[in-house]
Design a protein around this motif. Structure first.
Motif, PDB file in Angstrom:
ATOM      1  N   ASN A 118       0.839  -1.197   0.000  1.00  0.00           N
ATOM      2  CA  ASN A 118       0.000   0.000   0.000  1.00  0.00           C
ATOM      3  C   ASN A 118       0.874   1.247   0.000  1.00  0.00           C
ATOM      4  O   ASN A 118       2.100   1.170   0.121  1.00  0.00           O
ATOM      5  CB  ASN A 118      -0.953  -0.008   1.197  1.00  0.00           C
ATOM      6  N   SER A 119       0.238   2.389  -0.114  1.00  0.00           N
ATOM      7  CA  SER A 119       0.942   3.670  -0.031  1.00  0.00           C
ATOM      8  C   SER A 119      -0.089   4.778   0.094  1.00  0.00           C
ATOM      9  O   SER A 119      -1.303   4.537   0.049  1.00  0.00           O
ATOM     10  CB  SER A 119       1.824   3.895  -1.267  1.00  0.00           C
ATOM     11  N   THR A 120       0.388   5.997   0.220  1.00  0.00           N
ATOM     12  CA  THR A 120      -0.487   7.158   0.336  1.00  0.00           C
ATOM     13  C   THR A 120      -0.969   7.610  -1.038  1.00  0.00           C
ATOM     14  O   THR A 120      -0.179   7.693  -1.975  1.00  0.00           O
ATOM     15  CB  THR A 120       0.259   8.311   1.028  1.00  0.00           C
ATOM     16  N   ALA A 121      -2.256   7.890  -1.140  1.00  0.00           N
ATOM     17  CA  ALA A 121      -2.827   8.420  -2.376  1.00  0.00           C
ATOM     18  C   ALA A 121      -3.558   9.722  -2.072  1.00  0.00           C
ATOM     19  O   ALA A 121      -4.060   9.934  -0.963  1.00  0.00           O
ATOM     20  CB  ALA A 121      -3.784   7.411  -3.006  1.00  0.00           C
ATOM     21  N   LEU A 122      -3.632  10.585  -3.070  1.00  0.00           N
ATOM     22  CA  LEU A 122      -4.335  11.862  -2.984  1.00  0.00           C
ATOM     23  C   LEU A 122      -5.400  11.904  -4.069  1.00  0.00           C
ATOM     24  O   LEU A 122      -5.122  11.591  -5.230  1.00  0.00           O
ATOM     25  CB  LEU A 122      -3.352  13.020  -3.177  1.00  0.00           C
ATOM     26  N   ALA A 123      -6.617  12.262  -3.678  1.00  0.00           N
ATOM     27  CA  ALA A 123      -7.724  12.312  -4.634  1.00  0.00           C
ATOM     28  C   ALA A 123      -8.464  13.638  -4.515  1.00  0.00           C
ATOM     29  O   ALA A 123      -8.440  14.301  -3.472  1.00  0.00           O
ATOM     30  CB  ALA A 123      -8.684  11.153  -4.399  1.00  0.00           C
ATOM     31  N   VAL A 137     -14.890  11.590  -8.492  1.00  0.00           N
ATOM     32  CA  VAL A 137     -13.688  11.244  -7.727  1.00  0.00           C
ATOM     33  C   VAL A 137     -12.547  10.926  -8.690  1.00  0.00           C
ATOM     34  O   VAL A 137     -12.710  10.149  -9.632  1.00  0.00           O
ATOM     35  CB  VAL A 137     -13.950  10.048  -6.792  1.00  0.00           C
ATOM     36  N   LYS A 138     -11.401  11.537  -8.460  1.00  0.00           N
ATOM     37  CA  LYS A 138     -10.238  11.327  -9.318  1.00  0.00           C
ATOM     38  C   LYS A 138      -8.991  11.188  -8.462  1.00  0.00           C
ATOM     39  O   LYS A 138      -8.711  12.066  -7.634  1.00  0.00           O
ATOM     40  CB  LYS A 138     -10.056  12.491 -10.290  1.00  0.00           C
ATOM     41  N   VAL A 139      -8.256  10.094  -8.619  1.00  0.00           N
ATOM     42  CA  VAL A 139      -6.976   9.929  -7.929  1.00  0.00           C
ATOM     43  C   VAL A 139      -5.933  10.772  -8.655  1.00  0.00           C
ATOM     44  O   VAL A 139      -5.658  10.572  -9.837  1.00  0.00           O
ATOM     45  CB  VAL A 139      -6.551   8.453  -7.874  1.00  0.00           C
ATOM     46  N   LEU A 140      -5.362  11.730  -7.948  1.00  0.00           N
ATOM     47  CA  LEU A 140      -4.389  12.648  -8.535  1.00  0.00           C
ATOM     48  C   LEU A 140      -2.961  12.154  -8.402  1.00  0.00           C
ATOM     49  O   LEU A 140      -2.104  12.485  -9.235  1.00  0.00           O
ATOM     50  CB  LEU A 140      -4.498  14.021  -7.855  1.00  0.00           C
TER      51      LEU A 140
END
Length: 377
Positions: A118-123, A137-140
């Motif tokens: 896993n890791s950190t995601a920003l959306a 919703v969009k993962v940036l």
């Protein structure tokens, strides 16, 4: 009251005090909401209503005098466990017209991201007009590489004055050496545009072997970030056993972890060569030894508590369960006062509301949202 010498580049004697009887009587707390499941961050969507993220994976709307809402629908899959889950949330500077929010969370590897762990995601997402669901919703951004860890996600978001987004990223605990290498996102702060693209003026754009999103390197686990009145990015990060730091991350700079630190291994012993300084690596603006486990960070711009608090920096302590009030002079911390110790709960986040008052989240199974009131309110 005691004095503490900060072991930064220029030694500065800091006065640290617990809230005196006079100070304690000058503020009080009001419970706005309770029964939150390890709340992590709050963001105002209008003058009274707030979004509150729960680490367990729910986003809720909270308004004084009303029950906590049902979970807002539409979140992506969140890998909840350990320190991971749904973490920071902020509103866009033009939220009143575009209803855009940004949130970060622990993302499990999937067919699209590849890898494992896993890791950190920003959306980004649009909050529906009735505030019950997320749309578009969009993962940036997704931190790379994915790694099997339940620790050190970082995950604070700040909108810069130029409209770009800063995101803080932890070193994932067992990958601390990655914080000094440029081909990964571990132990970094990144800067992206709101569509997920990379600004052309990022410091490592076009540098061989470096990821273009990177803004600064050498961080451990940044869980506090905010823009200062000076328009600069301010952050704090967890040290290992001692050496929690406040930094002003600048483009392309190296903040030292794990080569230099004022902390030590858990259980004792030097980290690496045991250095606290090295050429080409930045010293913290301020550091805490022993560690206070800082989380949340906000400047107070209003004068609701009197002029003495205006412009002060506020930081939550998870370990010692207080809210730190830091007085600044000439860009240095000159005094620290410990507030809200009587609450007896881990302070996870602090924000200034549209009313100029401070709002605090406590990181507990029965977490609370508190409003800090001046004596004359």
């Amino acid at each position: 009251m005691r004095r503490h010498c900060c072991k930064a580049a220029a030694l500065l004697c800091i006065v640290i005090s617990s809230a005196s009887a006079q100070d304690a009587s000058a503020i009080r707390t009001e419970i706005i909401a309770q029964g939150l499941d390890h709340p992590w961050a709050l963001a105002f969507i209008d003058h009274q209503r707030m979004l509150v993220s729960e680490r367990a994976g729910a986003l809720r709307v909270v308004q004084p005098g009303l029950p906590i809402s049902a979970p807002v629908a539409g979140l992506p899959n969140i890998d909840v466990g350990g320190q991971g889950g749904l973490l920071d949330v902020i509103t866009d500077s033009k939220f009143s017209s575009n209803r855009t929010i940004y949130f970060c969370y622990s993302e499990a590897a999937n067919a699209k991201t590849g890898g494992s762990g896993n890791s950190t995601a920003l959306a980004s997402a649009r909050l529906s007009d009735d505030a019950t669901r997320l749309e578009q919703v969009k993962v940036l951004f997704s931190q790379q590489p994915k790694f099997d860890s339940r620790a050190h996600f970082g995950c604070r978001i700040v909108e810069n004055t130029d409209g770009t987004l800063f995101l803080t990223l932890g070193d994932r605990f067992n990958r601390m050496q990655d914080a000094q290498t440029m081909n990964n996102h571990h132990g970094k702060i990144v800067r992206i545009r709101k569509d997920g693209s990379v600004p052309a003026d990022n410091p490592f754009v076009g540098k061989p072997g470096a990821l273009a999103e990177i803004w600064s390197i050498g961080h451990r686990n940044v869980q506090g970030a905010t823009l200062g009145p000076d328009g600069k990015l301010w952050t704090h990060e967890h040290g290992p056993q001692g050496g929690d730091e406040i930094n002003l991350p600048q483009a392309g700079k190296n903040y030292g972890w794990p080569v230099i630190t004022y902390g030590e291994n858990y259980g004792g012993g030097k980290i690496g060569a045991g250095l606290t300084s090295k050429a080409g690596m930045e010293q913290p603006l301020y550091q805490w030894t022993p560690s206070i486990a800082p989380s949340g960070m906000s400047f107070l711009r209003s004068n609701r508590y009197g002029k003495a608090w205006q412009g002060n920096l506020f930081v939550g302590s998870l370990k010692f369960r207080y809210l730190a009030r830091l007085e600044l002079k000439d860009g240095k911390v000159v005094r620290e006062e410990r507030l809200l110790q009587y609450v007896g709960q881990r302070i996870r986040d602090v924000r200034e509301g549209p009313d100029g008052l401070l709002y605090v989240l406590t990181d507990e199974a029965n977490g609370q949202l508190l409003r800090v009131l001046p004596a004359k309110y």
